[in-house]
Design an enzyme around this catalytic site. Structure first.
Site, PDB file in Angstrom:
ATOM      1  N   ARG A 116       0.905  -1.099  -0.103  1.00  0.00           N
ATOM      2  CA  ARG A 116       0.141  -0.015  -0.197  1.00  0.00           C
ATOM      3  C   ARG A 116       0.963   1.225   0.078  1.00  0.00           C
ATOM      4  NH1 ARG A 116      -2.759  -0.465   4.940  1.00  0.00           N
ATOM      5  NH2 ARG A 116      -4.284  -2.044   3.873  1.00  0.00           N
TER       6      ARG A 116
ATOM      7  N   ARG B  53      -1.019   6.011   9.755  1.00  0.00           N
ATOM      8  CA  ARG B  53      -1.056   5.486   8.181  1.00  0.00           C
ATOM      9  C   ARG B  53      -1.285   6.652   7.251  1.00  0.00           C
ATOM     10  NH1 ARG B  53      -3.622  -0.702   8.725  1.00  0.00           N
ATOM     11  NH2 ARG B  53      -2.262  -1.098  10.572  1.00  0.00           N
TER      12      ARG B  53
ATOM     13  N   LYS C 197      -2.610   0.815  15.251  1.00  0.00           N
ATOM     14  CA  LYS C 197      -2.841   1.454  14.051  1.00  0.00           C
ATOM     15  C   LYS C 197      -3.429   2.718  14.570  1.00  0.00           C
ATOM     16  CE  LYS C 197      -7.108  -1.052  12.382  1.00  0.00           C
ATOM     17  NZ  LYS C 197      -7.363  -1.832  11.350  1.00  0.00           N
TER      18      LYS C 197
ATOM     19  N   LYS D 218      -5.147   6.354  12.437  1.00  0.00           N
ATOM     20  CA  LYS D 218      -5.307   7.089  11.137  1.00  0.00           C
ATOM     21  C   LYS D 218      -6.023   8.619  11.255  1.00  0.00           C
ATOM     22  CE  LYS D 218      -6.972   2.550   9.686  1.00  0.00           C
ATOM     23  NZ  LYS D 218      -8.354   1.716   9.064  1.00  0.00           N
TER      24      LYS D 218
ATOM     25  N   CYS E  60     -14.521  -4.193   0.489  1.00  0.00           N
ATOM     26  CA  CYS E  60     -12.967  -4.219   0.970  1.00  0.00           C
ATOM     27  C   CYS E  60     -12.509  -5.533  -0.331  1.00  0.00           C
ATOM     28  CB  CYS E  60     -12.906  -4.666   2.321  1.00  0.00           C
ATOM     29  SG  CYS E  60     -13.467  -6.358   2.923  1.00  0.00           S
TER      30      CYS E  60
ATOM     31  N   CYS F 128      -6.907 -11.489   0.983  1.00  0.00           N
ATOM     32  CA  CYS F 128      -6.909 -11.018   2.278  1.00  0.00           C
ATOM     33  C   CYS F 128      -6.901 -12.158   3.490  1.00  0.00           C
ATOM     34  CB  CYS F 128      -8.134 -10.002   2.770  1.00  0.00           C
ATOM     35  SG  CYS F 128      -8.063  -9.398   4.405  1.00  0.00           S
TER      36      CYS F 128
ATOM     37  N   CYS G 123     -14.858  -9.304   6.762  1.00  0.00           N
ATOM     38  CA  CYS G 123     -14.661  -9.479   8.054  1.00  0.00           C
ATOM     39  C   CYS G 123     -15.067  -8.094   8.915  1.00  0.00           C
ATOM     40  CB  CYS G 123     -13.179 -10.012   8.431  1.00  0.00           C
ATOM     41  SG  CYS G 123     -11.977  -8.729   8.342  1.00  0.00           S
TER      42      CYS G 123
ATOM     43  N   CYS H  98     -12.279  -2.459   6.992  1.00  0.00           N
ATOM     44  CA  CYS H  98     -11.771  -1.704   5.877  1.00  0.00           C
ATOM     45  C   CYS H  98     -12.655  -0.927   5.090  1.00  0.00           C
ATOM     46  CB  CYS H  98     -10.855  -2.787   5.245  1.00  0.00           C
ATOM     47  SG  CYS H  98      -9.381  -3.277   6.072  1.00  0.00           S
TER      48      CYS H  98
END
Length: 584
Positions: free
Chosen positions: A87, A157, A222, A224, A447, A453, A492, A496
């Site tokens: 990414r 990110r 993470k 954002k 996603c 994935c 899931c 995302c």
């Protein structure tokens, strides 16, 4: 849903207990270097081993394999067909045509799928890059001024920014702040340059602080960050840890309202996890944006849960210590006092498709890219299937730039009026513009999920086109042909595809099975509620049919689907605390 700041009696600032193994991994990584170089030279496996499997994420990559052929390879006593997904870091989503030409060429020659994937993080991904080509991939990006530093892992990110093509001057300033925020919060270690670009290591001096913002163990989870220009919430601010809502006067940016603590991921069966909308901390002048960003990040760094990664995101820290305590700490660290929030309103989400004239005399063309997948379908660049070839041809002649949106679409930005007809002709010839695309299809998103994935429990990207076909038929049947529902599918519950800010959100539970959530709003400020659990595709269509029939018959004037299902009592609206999400 109220975003009023909360107090917590006797807050626990630091979670005690045995830390998650990721904390050991980061501490022992030599500032994200690990033994990645040694792994690259190991040709006995196509994958990365031990800690490096996790560490490569901070370099922008996930190790994956083709799950469609995993069982067959096991029968043949072969390891999974390991590859990586990369990414890119692209703050604000702007990419030059020269950069596009380079990534198109690499996708053609060195990826298993040949595609460029536009993502909900306003950047692009390569899928299916084999180990011998990984270093070349990074060096290719570097040669055109791109990288993938910190686009995954326990770091800040890719920074999002509204793709607004109309208010060009305001957008330009907001975009510049997105770049500044990205650079300010990047890891300062030189691990990326040493491993992928062959930069010689320079040893740090004794006592030198390598990571003044992120710390030696980086973040607990993470993180954002976004910059958004009202009235279009096209980046879904409530899905992110830190958001800067641009406030302007007379077309000039004067500062930001700061929203903290949003996030959508949860875990099936674990009621301690939940989606959460961000809290509005208040207004700051633009000159304090970097200080406030660093203060939010360092507060989360120091207070975040390093024992249980499922509760490690900023949203859980706010609920544990209280948003008022978190804000006060940010004020102290940043040397600022939040003012009362300035008025703003989000009236819509999503992208405005087709041509839009900017105030600078330039034209901007927003292209709908289903699922963000830019590919010549079936590998044949003919007819109306050659999306990738079409983008390549536009890139060869376009004098402006491209803007990737947080909704998996692409804007051909800054088109001179005399070039407009030529670019539209190329786009139409290659299927990048089609008058047959419905409002519903343009309001739907998924996603990646299968086959790449590793977290996917159900299909998403491959399921969505057919699902939309069926929903289009249902809407037409119920006299709603020109209407649309914000529909999102994820494989899931990790968030995302931002299904937990959809009017209808389908979250994968198992093969062909989904939890069905209803009731977000057009502004993206409301988390939907669970309506049906573990339903199959036939039941999903049956429920959508019944619900849209009621919407058609009972709606108020121009009432959106998400507002209707709440007003009609189909799902409840009020969540007193996001921690009660599973029970309210």
């Amino acid at each position: 849903m109220s975003n009023k700041l909360t107090k917590v009696e006797n807050p626990v600032l630091i979670v005690e207990g045995k830390q998650a193994d990721n904390e050991r991994l980061k501490a022992e990584s030599d500032f994200l270097r690990g033994t990645i170089l040694e792994d690259l030279q190991d040709r006995m496996t196509g994958g990365f081993t031990a800690d490096n499997f996790q560490l490569i994420r901070t370099h922008g990559m996930y190790q994956q394999d083709d799950r469609d052929i995993r069982a067959e390879r096991q029968k043949q006593k072969l390891e999974p067909l390991h590859n990586v997904m990369l990414r890119a870091r692209l703050p604000g989503g702007i990419i030059s045509t020269d950069q596009w030409l380079a990534i198109d060429k690499f996708a053609d020659e060195y990826t298993s799928y040949g595609s460029i994937r536009l993502t909900t993080r306003q950047t692009f991904q390569f899928h299916g890059v084999l180990k011998p080509n990984i270093k070349l991939m990074h060096q290719t990006l570097n040669s055109v001024g791109l990288d993938s530093i910190a686009t995954a892992g326990d770091v800040n990110r890719n920074v999002l920014c509204t793709s607004n093509p109309v208010e060009s001057e305001l957008h330009q300033e907001a975009y510049e702040w997105a770049i500044k925020l990205s650079e300010h919060l990047l890891p300062k270690t030189r691990a990326y340059a040493e491993i992928w670009l062959d930069e010689e290591r320079v040893e740090t001096t004794e006592g030198e602080e390598v990571e003044p913002i992120l710390g030696s163990n980086y973040l607990p989870r993470k993180f954002k960050t976004t910059v958004v220009i009202p009235p279009n919430n096209d980046i879904d601010v409530h899905a992110n840890d830190l958001n800067f809502v641009a406030i302007s006067e007379n077309g000039k940016l004067i500062g930001f309202n700061v929203l903290v603590g949003g996030g959508l991921a949860m875990t099936h069966g674990d009621n301690s996890t939940y989606p959460r909308c961000a809290d509005d901390f208040g207004f700051i002048p633009k000159e304090k944006a970097l200080d406030v960003a660093a203060a939010v990040v360092t507060t989360q760094r120091d207070w975040g849960n390093r024992v249980n990664r499922k509760n490690a995101k900023t949203k859980y820290t706010l609920d544990r210590v209280g948003a008022d305590a978190f804000r006060a700490e940010v004020e102290e660290r940043a040397g600022v006092k939040f003012e009362d929030s300035r008025p703003y309103e989000f009236t819509h989400r999503g992208d405005s498709f087709g041509w839009v004239a900017g105030i600078d005399g330039k034209e901007h063309l927003t292209l709908f890219i289903e699922n963000g997948r830019i590919l010549d379908l079936d590998g044949v660049p003919t007819g109306n299937k050659a999306l990738k070839t079409g983008m390549l041809e536009i890139a060869k002649i376009h004098k402006g730039d491209f803007r990737l949106t947080a909704n998996q679409n692409l804007i051909v930005a800054g088109v001179a009026p005399e070039d407009k007809a030529t670019i539209e002709k190329i786009a139409r010839e290659h299927g990048l513009i089609s008058d047959k695309v419905s409002n519903q299809r343009m309001s739907s998103m998924a996603c990646v999920a299968f086959p790449t994935c590793p977290l996917a429990m159900a299909e998403a990207e491959r399921y969505l086109p057919g699902l939309v076909d069926d929903v289009e038929a249902i809407l037409e049947k119920n006299n709603l042909k020109d209407e649309s529902i914000i529909l999102r599918v994820t494989g899931c519950p990790n968030g995302c595809g931002r299904a937990m800010l959809a009017e209808i959100g389908l979250v994968g539970k198992g093969p062909g099975k989904y939890n069905m959530y209803l009731g977000s709003d057009l502004a993206g400020s409301r988390v939907p509620k669970l309506y049906k659990e573990n339903v199959d595709e036939a039941m999903i269509l049956s429920e959508i049919d019944a619900l849209t029939a009621r919407w058609s018959a009972e709606r108020n004037d121009n009432e959106a689907f998400g507002d209707f299902v709440i007003r009609a009592g189909i799902v409840e609206q009020v969540i007193v605390s996001f921690r009660d999400f599973h029970h309210a």
